[in-house]
Write an enzyme that holds these catalytic residues in place. Structure first.
Site, PDB file in Angstrom:
ATOM      1  CD  GLU A 207      -3.008  -1.225   2.108  1.00  0.00           C
ATOM      2  OE1 GLU A 207      -2.946  -0.283   2.862  1.00  0.00           O
ATOM      3  OE2 GLU A 207      -3.710  -2.114   2.036  1.00  0.00           O
ATOM      4  CG  ASP A 244      -6.040  -2.775   9.332  1.00  0.00           C
ATOM      5  OD1 ASP A 244      -6.353  -3.652  10.354  1.00  0.00           O
ATOM      6  OD2 ASP A 244      -6.130  -3.031   8.348  1.00  0.00           O
ATOM      7  CD  GLU A 283      -9.225  -1.380   9.351  1.00  0.00           C
ATOM      8  OE1 GLU A 283      -9.234  -2.393   8.438  1.00  0.00           O
ATOM      9  OE2 GLU A 283      -8.747  -0.342   8.947  1.00  0.00           O
ATOM     10  CG  ASP A 310     -11.688  -4.566   6.848  1.00  0.00           C
ATOM     11  OD1 ASP A 310     -12.593  -5.020   6.021  1.00  0.00           O
ATOM     12  OD2 ASP A 310     -10.838  -4.761   6.530  1.00  0.00           O
ATOM     13  CE  LYS A 335     -10.680  -3.104   3.463  1.00  0.00           C
ATOM     14  NZ  LYS A 335     -10.004  -4.174   3.946  1.00  0.00           N
ATOM     15  CB  SER A 365      -3.361  -5.058  -0.278  1.00  0.00           C
ATOM     16  OG  SER A 365      -3.827  -6.320  -0.387  1.00  0.00           O
TER      17      SER A 365
END
Length: 424
Positions: A207, A244, A283, A310, A335, A365
């Protein structure tokens, strides 16, 4: 007046930012207008996500080809969508969901369905001559999201021994999206210089964040705080930190432990980090199956910081409703490829907002140059976006698109820069 309908759908196999195949889809109307979309792919995935269809043919792309998904677009979805109004997004998406007929879109593939769903919406926007965010969000779309910038990568996004997956900064003191991007870039380059000074690697992960060999999560956070200070900003006042953890990736389902720690101890570790660092968002601090742990974490930290689900929610309205009823988390990561259609993505966001949960539009990603999520973040007024670090063009494309939207909105645009759980 001629009704504008879907006349053709084209698709091809392209490569994402990790060099693996994904789908490009183009929806064309009978008037010649069209929309295009490229589908992202995740490395760290929730077990309840909609299925991304891969060929499993090990003779090409290590089994990750998407020729079957491509075939499904052309041979299954095109025939059932030809002649459907390009402006009826709910109908378009429901036809595809019905054609698939499975709970997780495993027959046709969420990648096939999402590509068509997004491309169709973009074709509708193009037909009306509107920006995509304006078509989806209407006159209410006006909030520019505060970016959560992943400057140090770990976990499944890098091979460096760090347990947590993302160590992010949030430029909460910025007064505009453009200023937020500039602040993030300044910290990014300062961090690179710090790593060089310490003779640590400055290669980047999936990322775009750095992936140095570090001894602990605390060491990564120490580096971020130092980089923020050296870049001329106040940690916690102008730039905060976010994590995260992707805790499912180091959760042992047999012993129900996190690297040997039980749920209460894991919550204690996170609470201690929040005491020592200016963290305002965590997260996936617990595994997606650990509901008791999520209750503990939300009760312990949820009044003061953002607790983001998530893997816990996977953008699924049913799972979000279940989590809300149990008091799990206070924010939802969004997402679109986890659920597979624009309609269901919208439902997930609306449900979260209606119950006082915040939302964050997120990349994956494995990305492409597609900037859809930038428009969707503004369209749905999510107020936050995760789209990686300040490097790699598939990440930068989203920031550049957001800055263009900010310029287009002018005085109508509002930059969202505060933590809703801080009491400020």
């Amino acid at each position: 007046m001629l009704e504008v309908v879907i006349s053709d759908i084209q698709a091809r196999e392209i490569l994402d930012s990790r060099g693996y195949p994904t789908l490009y889809v183009k929806v064309i109307t009978n008037t010649g207008t069209f929309g295009e979309a490229c589908v992202p792919s995740g490395a760290s995935t929730g077990i309840k996500e909609a299925l991304e269809l891969r060929d499993q043919d090990t003779s090409r792309y290590q089994g990750k080809g998407v020729l079957q998904a491509l075939k499904n677009v052309k041979e299954v979805l095109l025939p059932v969508l030809q002649g459907v109004s390009i402006f009826d997004q709910i109908l378009i998406d429901s036809i595809m969901v019905e054609a698939d007929g499975t709970p997780n879109k495993e027959k046709l593939g969420a990648n096939a369905i999402l590509g068509v769903s997004l491309a169709a919406a973009k074709a509708a926007a193009a037909t009306l001559g509107r920006s995509f965010y304006r078509y989806v969000g209407g006159c209410f779309a006006h909030i520019l999201p505060c970016p959560m910038m992943n400057l140090i990568n770990g976990g499944m996004h890098a091979n460096n021994g760090l347990q947590f997956q993302e160590f992010m900064i949030r430029p909460i003191g910025a007064h505009s999206l453009q200023e937020a991007v500039r602040m993030g870039a300044d910290v990014f380059h300062t961090l690179k210089n710090l790593l060089n000074d310490k003779h640590l690697a400055t290669g980047v992960g999936d990322e775009g964040g750095f992936a140095p060999q570090l001894k602990s999560n605390s060491e990564a956070l120490d580096l971020l705080v130092l980089a923020i200070e050296k870049a001329g900003f106040q940690p916690g006042e102008e730039i905060s930190l976010a994590l995260d953890c992707a805790a499912s990736s180091f959760y042992d389902t047999k012993t129900e432990t996190y690297a040997g720690k039980n749920s209460q101890e894991q919550v204690g570790i996170l609470a201690d980090l929040c005491d020592r660092y200016p963290i305002d968002s965590i997260e996936d601090g617990l595994a997606e199956e650990d509901f008791d742990g999520w209750e503990l974490l939300t009760a312990e930290l949820g009044e003061n910081i953002q607790i983001v689900g998530d893997d816990l929610f996977v953008t699924n309205p049913e799972l979000i409703a279940e989590g809300i009823s149990k008091g799990l988390a206070n924010a939802v990561l969004i997402k679109p490829n986890q659920i597979g259609t624009l309609t269901e993505t919208s439902e997930a966001i609306q449900l979260a907002h209606s119950q006082g949960y915040t939302t964050i539009l997120s990349h994956r990603s494995g990305e492409t140059e597609d900037t859809t999520i930038a428009d969707l973040a503004v369209a749905f007024n999510t107020g936050q976006i995760k789209t990686g670090s300040l490097s790699r063009s598939e990440r930068i494309a989203k920031y550049n698109r957001l800055m263009a939207i900010e310029e287009e909105l002018g005085s109508e645009g509002l930059f969202k820069d505060s933590n809703p759980f801080s009491g400020e």
